[in-house]
Design a protein around this motif. Structure first.
Motif, short mmCIF file in Angstrom:
data_model
loop_
_atom_site.label_atom_id
_atom_site.label_comp_id
_atom_site.label_asym_id
_atom_site.label_seq_id
_atom_site.Cartn_x
_atom_site.Cartn_y
_atom_site.Cartn_z
N LYS A 172 1.69 6.77 -6.72
CA LYS A 172 0.90 7.65 -7.17
C LYS A 172 1.17 9.28 -7.07
CE LYS A 172 -4.28 8.12 -6.61
NZ LYS A 172 -5.45 7.67 -5.98
N ASP A 186 0.78 -1.24 -0.10
CA ASP A 186 -0.03 0.01 0.04
C ASP A 186 0.86 1.15 0.02
OD1 ASP A 186 -2.23 -1.35 -0.19
OD2 ASP A 186 -2.81 -0.88 1.97
N ARG A 233 -10.11 10.64 -9.15
CA ARG A 233 -11.24 9.91 -9.68
C ARG A 233 -10.72 8.66 -10.58
NH1 ARG A 233 -13.13 15.22 -10.73
NH2 ARG A 233 -11.96 15.33 -12.83
N LEU A 234 -9.68 8.14 -10.78
CA LEU A 234 -8.95 7.14 -11.53
C LEU A 234 -8.53 6.26 -10.58
CD1 LEU A 234 -6.76 9.33 -14.12
CD2 LEU A 234 -9.23 8.18 -14.41
N ASP A 235 -8.56 5.04 -11.00
CA ASP A 235 -7.96 3.84 -10.33
C ASP A 235 -6.41 3.84 -10.40
OD1 ASP A 235 -8.15 3.06 -13.10
OD2 ASP A 235 -8.84 1.08 -12.57
N ASP A 236 -5.80 3.12 -9.63
CA ASP A 236 -4.38 2.96 -9.67
C ASP A 236 -3.69 2.63 -10.97
OD1 ASP A 236 -4.45 4.15 -6.96
OD2 ASP A 236 -4.26 2.42 -6.21
N GLU A 237 -4.43 1.72 -11.67
CA GLU A 237 -3.93 1.29 -12.94
C GLU A 237 -3.79 1.99 -13.95
OE1 GLU A 237 -3.05 -2.22 -15.47
OE2 GLU A 237 -3.32 -2.28 -13.11
N LYS A 238 -4.80 3.01 -14.13
CA LYS A 238 -4.95 4.04 -15.18
C LYS A 238 -3.75 5.08 -14.77
CE LYS A 238 -9.24 3.53 -17.40
NZ LYS A 238 -10.61 4.35 -17.63
#
Length: 195
Positions: A62, A55, A111-116
């Motif tokens: 990020k 985490d 607003r985005l997930d970590d993948e994107k």
């Protein structure tokens, strides 16, 4: 329920191997014991520590991407201004407009997930002359813009020229102007961008 699962598995093995492999009951008993152990096993301190480290690494990655995008945003803004405009508005831009621009970037990333997030890029080469585009943040693979930052030169009668900083988002098909603020230039016509 476990007994039925075990029986189904034994019958499946027998059918698939056409009876060539006879199930050894000791193997199936060990299999059942393993199921019990895995089902009720508490997570160890190492498992929890590994999850926390993962985490932390994701958060740091990020944050690093966000800082990189914000640094590139400032660079692209100053490229658009050019030396003549930057000399006059840089102080006000850094104090009033840039923090709001960074906040808009943070809201977009949230607003985005970590993948994107790891596949985002910022456009280079802001538009010159009197065009509005400063930069866009987009998905690298699909080249779809998520947020577009603009600055518009406005001539207000009896007041002079203002730079209106704003952005548009993909959520509303880039229709709404989200205001970041204005900077006064003067009553004289400002130079073209990147001059």
């Amino acid at each position: 329920m476990k007994k039925w699962t075990q029986k189904l598995l034994v019958v499946s093995v027998a059918l698939l191997t056409f009876g060539a492999i006879n199930p050894n009951h000791e193997i199936w008993n060990n299999f059942e014991d393993d199921l019990k152990l895995n089902r009720w096993q508490e997570p160890s301190a190492n498992d929890i520590s590994s999850a926390i480290q993962l985490d932390t690494l994701l958060y740091e990655e990020k944050t690093s991407i966000a800082q990189s995008l914000k640094g590139a945003a400032k660079t692209q803004a100053y490229i658009k201004f050019g030396p003549r405009i930057a000399e006059k508005i840089s102080g006000e831009f850094d104090m009033r407009i840039l923090p709001k621009m960074e906040e808009a970037i943070d809201m977009t990333l949230a607003r985005l997930d970590d993948e994107k997030i790891q596949y985002l890029t910022i456009t280079e080469n802001p538009s010159g002359d009197y065009a509005e585009r400063i930069f866009n943040i987009r998905e690298q693979d699909s080249r779809v813009d998520l947020i577009r930052f603009h600055v518009r030169t406005e001539n207000r009668p009896n007041e002079g020229f203002y730079y209106n900083f704003h952005y548009h988002t993909k959520e509303d098909s880039f229709v709404t102007h989200y205001n970041l603020g204005e900077i006064y230039w003067s009553k004289n016509m400002p130079p073209k961008w990147m001059a």
